[in-house]
Write a protein that holds these residues in place. Structure first.
Motif, PDB file in Angstrom:
ATOM      1  N   HIS A 252     -45.308  -3.636 -17.976  1.00  0.00           N
ATOM      2  CA  HIS A 252     -44.827  -2.339 -17.472  1.00  0.00           C
ATOM      3  C   HIS A 252     -43.435  -2.303 -17.329  1.00  0.00           C
ATOM      4  CE1 HIS A 252     -44.250   0.949 -14.502  1.00  0.00           C
ATOM      5  NE2 HIS A 252     -45.449   1.519 -15.103  1.00  0.00           N
ATOM      6  N   ALA A 253     -42.771  -3.292 -16.976  1.00  0.00           N
ATOM      7  CA  ALA A 253     -41.343  -3.618 -16.735  1.00  0.00           C
ATOM      8  C   ALA A 253     -40.728  -3.581 -18.117  1.00  0.00           C
ATOM      9  CB  ALA A 253     -40.922  -4.744 -16.138  1.00  0.00           C
ATOM     10  N   GLU A 254     -41.070  -4.124 -19.080  1.00  0.00           N
ATOM     11  CA  GLU A 254     -40.827  -4.094 -20.408  1.00  0.00           C
ATOM     12  C   GLU A 254     -40.651  -2.623 -20.846  1.00  0.00           C
ATOM     13  OE1 GLU A 254     -41.919  -8.423 -22.364  1.00  0.00           O
ATOM     14  OE2 GLU A 254     -43.222  -6.541 -22.640  1.00  0.00           O
ATOM     15  N   ALA A 255     -41.742  -1.789 -20.569  1.00  0.00           N
ATOM     16  CA  ALA A 255     -42.021  -0.465 -21.195  1.00  0.00           C
ATOM     17  C   ALA A 255     -40.911   0.490 -20.497  1.00  0.00           C
ATOM     18  CB  ALA A 255     -43.192   0.109 -20.469  1.00  0.00           C
ATOM     19  N   LEU A 256     -40.337   0.405 -19.434  1.00  0.00           N
ATOM     20  CA  LEU A 256     -39.363   1.025 -18.859  1.00  0.00           C
ATOM     21  C   LEU A 256     -37.713   0.536 -19.414  1.00  0.00           C
ATOM     22  CD1 LEU A 256     -40.314   0.909 -14.988  1.00  0.00           C
ATOM     23  CD2 LEU A 256     -40.624   2.426 -16.704  1.00  0.00           C
TER      24      LEU A 256
ATOM     25  N   ASN B  13     -62.208  -5.870  -8.328  1.00  0.00           N
ATOM     26  CA  ASN B  13     -61.561  -5.133  -7.298  1.00  0.00           C
ATOM     27  C   ASN B  13     -59.858  -5.890  -7.164  1.00  0.00           C
ATOM     28  OD1 ASN B  13     -62.792  -2.832  -6.124  1.00  0.00           O
ATOM     29  ND2 ASN B  13     -64.185  -4.016  -6.234  1.00  0.00           N
ATOM     30  N   TYR B  14     -60.063  -6.884  -7.317  1.00  0.00           N
ATOM     31  CA  TYR B  14     -58.940  -7.904  -7.261  1.00  0.00           C
ATOM     32  C   TYR B  14     -57.849  -7.430  -8.237  1.00  0.00           C
ATOM     33  CZ  TYR B  14     -56.022 -11.917  -6.375  1.00  0.00           C
ATOM     34  OH  TYR B  14     -54.841 -13.187  -6.307  1.00  0.00           O
ATOM     35  N   ALA B  15     -58.243  -7.396  -9.673  1.00  0.00           N
ATOM     36  CA  ALA B  15     -57.336  -6.938 -10.466  1.00  0.00           C
ATOM     37  C   ALA B  15     -56.808  -5.505 -10.380  1.00  0.00           C
ATOM     38  CB  ALA B  15     -58.190  -6.849 -11.836  1.00  0.00           C
ATOM     39  N   MET B  16     -58.000  -4.675  -9.980  1.00  0.00           N
ATOM     40  CA  MET B  16     -57.450  -3.438  -9.471  1.00  0.00           C
ATOM     41  C   MET B  16     -56.152  -3.314  -8.536  1.00  0.00           C
ATOM     42  SD  MET B  16     -59.766   0.098  -8.817  1.00  0.00           S
ATOM     43  CE  MET B  16     -60.196  -0.195  -7.315  1.00  0.00           C
ATOM     44  N   ALA B  17     -56.357  -3.969  -7.426  1.00  0.00           N
ATOM     45  CA  ALA B  17     -55.467  -4.161  -6.410  1.00  0.00           C
ATOM     46  C   ALA B  17     -54.151  -4.636  -6.747  1.00  0.00           C
ATOM     47  CB  ALA B  17     -55.899  -5.103  -5.229  1.00  0.00           C
ATOM     48  N   GLY B  18     -54.268  -5.510  -7.728  1.00  0.00           N
ATOM     49  CA  GLY B  18     -52.937  -6.084  -8.352  1.00  0.00           C
ATOM     50  C   GLY B  18     -52.250  -4.909  -9.158  1.00  0.00           C
ATOM     51  N   LEU B  19     -52.808  -4.105  -9.774  1.00  0.00           N
ATOM     52  CA  LEU B  19     -52.420  -3.161 -10.905  1.00  0.00           C
ATOM     53  C   LEU B  19     -52.220  -1.635 -10.594  1.00  0.00           C
ATOM     54  CD1 LEU B  19     -54.257  -4.760 -13.624  1.00  0.00           C
ATOM     55  CD2 LEU B  19     -51.706  -4.884 -13.513  1.00  0.00           C
ATOM     56  N   LYS B  20     -52.819  -1.083  -9.499  1.00  0.00           N
ATOM     57  CA  LYS B  20     -53.181   0.202  -9.569  1.00  0.00           C
ATOM     58  C   LYS B  20     -51.791   1.186  -8.983  1.00  0.00           C
ATOM     59  CE  LYS B  20     -55.331   0.514  -4.865  1.00  0.00           C
ATOM     60  NZ  LYS B  20     -56.543   0.902  -4.304  1.00  0.00           N
ATOM     61  N   ASP B  21     -50.654   0.275  -8.610  1.00  0.00           N
ATOM     62  CA  ASP B  21     -49.672   1.052  -8.210  1.00  0.00           C
ATOM     63  C   ASP B  21     -48.828   1.056  -9.572  1.00  0.00           C
ATOM     64  OD1 ASP B  21     -49.042  -1.812  -8.636  1.00  0.00           O
ATOM     65  OD2 ASP B  21     -47.288  -1.670  -7.559  1.00  0.00           O
ATOM     66  N   LEU B  22     -48.835   0.476 -10.529  1.00  0.00           N
ATOM     67  CA  LEU B  22     -48.304   0.699 -11.990  1.00  0.00           C
ATOM     68  C   LEU B  22     -49.349   1.372 -12.769  1.00  0.00           C
ATOM     69  CD1 LEU B  22     -46.466  -2.837 -12.258  1.00  0.00           C
ATOM     70  CD2 LEU B  22     -45.632  -0.615 -11.377  1.00  0.00           C
ATOM     71  N   PHE B  23     -50.417   1.223 -12.887  1.00  0.00           N
ATOM     72  CA  PHE B  23     -51.316   1.521 -13.665  1.00  0.00           C
ATOM     73  C   PHE B  23     -52.343   2.505 -12.979  1.00  0.00           C
ATOM     74  CE2 PHE B  23     -49.612  -2.054 -15.757  1.00  0.00           C
ATOM     75  CZ  PHE B  23     -49.193  -1.584 -17.123  1.00  0.00           C
ATOM     76  N   PRO B  24     -52.142   3.814 -12.728  1.00  0.00           N
ATOM     77  CA  PRO B  24     -53.056   4.487 -11.752  1.00  0.00           C
ATOM     78  C   PRO B  24     -54.547   4.342 -12.054  1.00  0.00           C
ATOM     79  CG  PRO B  24     -51.361   5.956 -12.593  1.00  0.00           C
ATOM     80  CD  PRO B  24     -51.411   4.538 -13.327  1.00  0.00           C
ATOM     81  N   ALA B  25     -55.341   4.226 -10.986  1.00  0.00           N
ATOM     82  CA  ALA B  25     -56.808   4.243 -11.005  1.00  0.00           C
ATOM     83  C   ALA B  25     -57.163   5.821 -11.147  1.00  0.00           C
ATOM     84  CB  ALA B  25     -57.373   3.547  -9.801  1.00  0.00           C
ATOM     85  N   GLN B  26     -58.167   6.149 -12.122  1.00  0.00           N
ATOM     86  CA  GLN B  26     -58.599   7.345 -12.085  1.00  0.00           C
ATOM     87  C   GLN B  26     -59.090   8.055 -10.795  1.00  0.00           C
ATOM     88  OE1 GLN B  26     -57.641   9.236 -14.913  1.00  0.00           O
ATOM     89  NE2 GLN B  26     -58.809  11.202 -14.620  1.00  0.00           N
ATOM     90  N   TYR B  27     -59.989   7.022 -10.094  1.00  0.00           N
ATOM     91  CA  TYR B  27     -60.780   7.520  -9.219  1.00  0.00           C
ATOM     92  C   TYR B  27     -60.405   6.704  -7.866  1.00  0.00           C
ATOM     93  CZ  TYR B  27     -63.149   9.640 -13.004  1.00  0.00           C
ATOM     94  OH  TYR B  27     -63.418  10.401 -14.189  1.00  0.00           O
ATOM     95  N   GLY B  28     -60.542   7.272  -6.935  1.00  0.00           N
ATOM     96  CA  GLY B  28     -60.244   6.445  -5.577  1.00  0.00           C
ATOM     97  C   GLY B  28     -61.242   5.602  -5.063  1.00  0.00           C
TER      98      GLY B  28
END
Lengths: 130, 492, 443
Positions: free
Chosen positions: B457-461, B370-385
């Protein structure tokens, strides 16, 4: 070349080009794009029976295996050895050197179950096919 | 970002690709020498039994061999050297003590055909392990014979088959699996002679009970579910699912590949699970060895116990015995007892835990994911809430990342010194990135991983081409998999 | 235990996640399922665990071992152990990310090449669980390739392998097994000729469970004449001197790879070796590694031909295998690299020498005889003056495991003992065995 305009089409993206009781079969350009780089095809043996819309060959890419369904019922009269040796032909020339097999039709009337070129072009525009 | 890319562990001294051992061979060079027999094989065997040409093996000194394989090992990412968040694979720390203990000569030199009286130590450990697994899972008996998870699934399928056959119910020819299942589930079911029925997952990533009910009935032998599922969620309705399966006379199988989320927290027996397998090489800390060996213990309820594979270990009057006289047993799954060395490691790991520390395993696995998800989900969307269990399933959206796909993100992570998460699985999630940190990773290592993902993610842009050609710093660059498959070169 | 978080870590991580307590993360597990009590023995610290394990290990008897029967005691070179215990190999996963797994992948390629070289076959996979399951996969491939349903087995096939096959094919009622007698120690050619008709494959165990080497050319000829595939089960330690399955035209060859540097370890983990002719490439179960190029044209290694496998083909896969025995395959590869072709020949010669010397010593004992007069590699059947199981048990008192009694396999072999002597057995070991047999046979 089995001109796309003169072929009939299945919903699973195979084409059939019928001439004198024999149908040549292959996959469509749309299908080869979707599958991407084809690395192997397993073709039916000569003399094998086919049934319309049932699997008669297998297509492998690096990440997937797809069935090739017979567009018509009958008996396999020829298989494309050149394709077996060089599966990339199905990517390069799906309506030409990349043909799969020739089927001696047992019921040529089945061709009426297939789409014509125009209908197929419409069919692949539907979003569900992507 | 520059800091991330200049960490010293990335390139202590750059590892280079190696020639093949056969390419380093020098005619006449010798490695290990055995005491000379002096008598050629022809003195014992007739000429027609003799090999004519020597096998094409490398001729190397011992030092050549040591340097070759040491250098090969340095081309690998591994748990001991890198964060390895491979979802569904549970890449947790593999304790060193377990390696040492299973190699004790008393264990390592035991011949599998030794009479029970000569193998009491191993048998006692195996018996204890079975009992511990029963307690942790709330089940009645375990077999330790299966060699891996898929072997365990197949064992479970044979158990279901034998159970229904014994009741004279021959109509059960179907096994129901979820569309999010591991590929081994349908493959094992097919190997067991069953037709595979696939149920579509609901919009929340879980099994839809109403949908499941449409697919089960008098033909259903077994419902196979991974719990928690491959999308990292617990089947909240599990009791309804097991009740529905049992109501139509089917059994419930739990694929325990993700048991790390539940160990010490909940017992599958309490959910109505009839058969399950556990992967010793996941939850129970035994190393993956670059693809194996594993071990796939299978647990069952009382009703299924008579069908377990033989031989089984029994304790009779203080003596441990291997017993084979079980008339309803499905038989043997392999030549000898099991992957005993792997099972001994798992036993050692379990004995180091109390109920409290086992619970901490699951809790910290869940916390880390959950900690990893919280740090990433704004850039790499979680499929399920909602919150996840031991792993989270995120995704890359090429529409917002300059056409950069999950594969590119995964390959770029290698440049940052992280093994990639599991990608493109489960199949039901588009561009899936399945991240499982496991409980043994520290907060700092997850922070670094999150920072790397965000930098990527920043590099991707800014420069998507950089990612599409990644990795750039590994011993080799991106590989031509199509060429490998079209022109197989699989041996020297 | 191995969880690093401090209370402060947990607190801050929960805050970063945005929950006030850990409990919130668990809500998807219904409360009533989280009330279980766990009754476990007290947790051990590492030193306590080490003592406990040492105590258990000491309860296994350390025996002078003459048992084979599919698992063999060989010398394991120190370099093998050192290399295969490197963390970079041991703690890596399946090489899904090839660019970060070139070490494991190249080792698999070298393993496949080693198997093909030893067996004289065209293609190998990356490993299977053990010899018995490798045979089951081979038979499964033969059934699919030929479309036939009959499988011919020798009577002298390892009984555990037979039982494994029975389990594997129990779900498929169409599959039948025909067993051919090995009364003389090897396959009865006339009976084989009959049995092979319409068979998918003939299984040739060479050496077979009695230790005897078969007339492989004749068995192969009979199988091929009947249109059946030849599936060979061999002992890889013999192949430095004994003919390889490719030389007698086997279509598929399998083996238990344990003799190549793996500990006996009470049955596992071992190594299922599987190789075949190239026309059967697409029927190979499990993983395969191949050579390819990277973007710069540099040689590299990658898992290939994956469309056969379960993660892609699901219920239509060639096999359900996923995890295999990669580290055991690495062990065998390093072992063969250390020995090289000359070392493998010497290994086979030493085994032949030890076994033949043991047989000579036993045959000289009153009441004992060597059951079969056929060529053998490192094990052979001894006919004892009495019940072989009782004799085996009696010798345990002297710290000797004399072999495997065959009465369980076939009651007519109640007095027979399968005795194995590898290169680990010195003349003094053989004398000790002979002396103990003499002592207890007369007792």
């Amino acid at each position: 070349m089995y001109k796309p305009e003169n072929c009939k089409y299945t919903k699973t993206h195979e084409w059939a080009f019928a001439e004198g009781g024999v149908a040549v079969a292959g996959i469509t350009d749309f299908a080869q794009h979707e599958i991407s780089d084809i690395v192997f095809v397993e073709l039916p043996k000569i003399g094998a029976k086919t049934e319309q819309n049932k699997r008669c060959a297998v297509i492998e890419s690096v990440k997937a295996a797809s069935d090739f369904n017979a567009p018509v019922s009958g008996e396999v009269a020829a298989a494309n050895d050149a394709l077996a040796a060089n599966p990339a032909l199905a990517n390069q020339s799906p309506h030409g050197d990349g043909w799969f097999c020739k089927i001696k039709m047992s019921n040529p009337g089945e061709l009426d179950n297939l789409m014509d070129y125009a209908a197929y072009q419409e069919f692949i525009k539907q979003p569900a096919q992507h | 970002m520059p800091e991330l890319l200049t960490r010293t562990e990335l390139n202590p001294c750059k590892a280079e690709p190696q020639k093949l051992s056969i390419e380093k061979s020098a005619a006449g060079r010798r490695g290990l020498r055995l005491p000379a027999s002096g008598r050629p094989a022809g003195e014992h065997l007739p000429a027609e039994q003799l090999r004519k040409t020597a096998p094409k093996l490398p001729e190397l000194s011992e030092f050549d061999v040591v340097r070759h394989y040491t250098n090969l090992s340095r081309l690998n990412f591994s748990l001991d050297t890198h964060f390895y968040p491979l979802g569904s694979c549970t890449m947790k720390y593999n304790p060193k003590i377990n390696e040492e203990l299973c190699a004790l000569p008393g264990f390592a030199a035991a011949h599998p055909a030794a009479p029970d009286s000569a193998a009491q130590g191993t048998l006692e450990a195996m018996h204890n392990l079975e009992k511990l697994l029963c307690e942790i899972c709330g089940l009645s008996a375990f077999t330790l014979q299966p060699s891996a998870g898929a072997h365990g699934e197949w064992c479970g399928i044979l158990l279901a088959r034998a159970y229904h056959a014994k009741r004279g119910d021959a109509a059960r020819t179907e096994i129901v699996v979820a569309d999010s299942s591991h590929g081994t589930n349908p493959a094992s079911a097919a190997l067991g002679g069953f037709n595979v029925i696939t149920v579509k997952s609901g919009p929340d990533g879980r099994v839809d009970v109403a949908e499941l009910k449409k697919h089960i009935g008098p033909r259903t032998a077994l419902v196979m579910l991974t719990i928690p599922g491959t999308v990292g969620l617990f089947e909240t309705e599990i009791c309804k699912i097991s009740a529905a399966a049992h109501a139509v006379g089917a059994l419930l199988y739990m694929d325990g590949a993700n048991f790390n989320a539940l160990i010490g927290l909940a017992k599958p027996g309490d959910f109505g699970v009839d058969i399950m397998h556990l992967n010793m090489h996941k939850t129970f800390s035994t190393p993956h060895g670059g693809g194996g060996p594993g071990a796939g213990a299978v647990g069952v309820t009382k009703a299924l116990e008579p069908f377990l594979p033989a031989p089984r270990v029994a304790l009779e009057n203080g003596v441990y015995r291997t017993k084979s006289d079980y008339p309803d047993s499905i038989g043997r799954l392999r030549a000898f007892f099991g992957n005993t060395g792997v099972l001994l490691r798992a036993y050692c790991w379990l004995r180091q835990h109390s109920p409290e520390t086992l619970r901490l395993v699951a809790e910290n696995a869940i916390l880390n994911a959950n900690y990893a998800m919280a740090g990433l989900k704004d850039l790499f969307p979680a499929q399920y809430g909602g919150w996840c269990m031991h792993e989270c399933v995120l995704s890359t959206d090429p529409a917002t990342t300059g056409g950069v796909r999950t594969l590119d993100v995964a390959k770029r992570l290698l440049d940052y010194g992280f093994h990639a998460p599991t990608v493109y699985f489960p199949l039901i999630v588009h561009e899936a990135l399945m991240i499982e940190p496991t409980e043994t990773e520290s907060r700092e290592s997850i922070d670094l991983f999150v920072a790397a993902m965000r930098a990527i993610h920043a590099e991707a842009l800014e420069n998507p081409e950089l990612l599409k050609k990644a990795p750039h710093t590994r011993p080799v660059k991106r590989l031509d998999e199509v060429g490998a498959a079209r022109q197989p070169d699989i041996r020297w | 235990m191995y969880t690093p978080h401090t209370d402060k870590d947990r607190e801050e991580m929960l805050k970063a996640i945005g929950v006030s307590s850990f409990e919130e993360l668990l809500r998807q597990i219904p409360q009533e399922l989280r009330k279980s009590k766990f009754n476990l023995p007290p947790a051990l610290t590492e030193p306590e665990l080490a003592a406990h394990a040492a105590e258990l290990a000491a309860k296994n008897s350390r025996l002078l071992n003459f048992a084979g029967g599919g698992a063999y005691e060989h010398y394991i070179p120190a370099a093998v152990r050192a290399l295969v215990s490197r963390g970079e190999f041991v703690t890596a996963y399946t090489p899904y990310q090839a660019e970060a797994s070139q070490g494991t992948l190249q080792a698999i390629y070298e393993y496949q090449s080693t198997v093909c070289a030893l067996f004289e076959m065209d293609a190998s996979n990356a490993s299977l669980y053990d010899g018995a399951t490798a045979l089951a996969e081979a038979v499964n491939a033969a059934l699919r390739i030929t479309g036939k349903t009959k499988v011919v087995l020798p009577q002298a096939l390892n009984p555990q392998y037979k039982r494994t096959l029975q389990t594997y094919f129990a779900p498929n009622r169409a599959v039948s097994f025909a067993e051919v007698s090995c009364k003389t120690g090897v396959l009865d050619a006339a009976a084989l000729e009959t049995a092979a008709q319409d068979a998918a494959c003939v299984v040739l165990a060479n050496p077979n469970y009695f230790g005897c080497l078969e007339d492989a050319d004749e068995v192969s000829r009979i199988a091929k004449a009947a249109g059946a595939l030849l599936v060979a089960v061999v002992n890889p330690a013999s192949l430095g001197a004994v003919r390889a399955p490719g030389s007698y035209n086997a279509d598929i060859a399998v083996a238990e790879g344990q003799p190549l540097g793996l500990a006996l370890g009470y049955g596992g983990p071992y190594l299922g070796m599987f190789a075949c002719k190239k026309e059967h490439l697409r029927h190979i179960p499990g993983r395969i590694c191949g050579i390819t190029k990277d973007l710069d044209g540099k040689r590299a290694f990658v898992l290939t031909l994956q469309a056969r496998e379960q993660h892609i083909r699901r219920e239509k896969a060639a096999s359900n295998i996923c995890s295999n025995e990669a580290l055991c395959a690495l062990t065998a590869t390093v072992y063969c690299a250390l020995l090289g072709p000359a070392g493998m020949r010497e290994l086979a010669e030493l085994n032949l020498e030890a076994a033949h010397s043991a047989a000579d010593k036993i045959a000289a004992l009153k009441g004992f005889k060597i059951k079969f007069g056929k060529p053998y590699f490192n094990e052979f059947v001894v006919e004892c003056p009495g019940d072989a199981a009782q004799l085996r048990d009696a010798l345990l008192q002297d710290g000797i495991l004399a072999g495997i009694p065959l009465g369980d396999m076939d009651s007519s072999l109640k007095n027979c003992l399968l005795v194995c002597a590898t290169e680990t057995k010195t003349p003094a070991c053989l004398d000790a065995l002979a002396a103990a047999l003499r002592k207890h046979a007369n007792a």
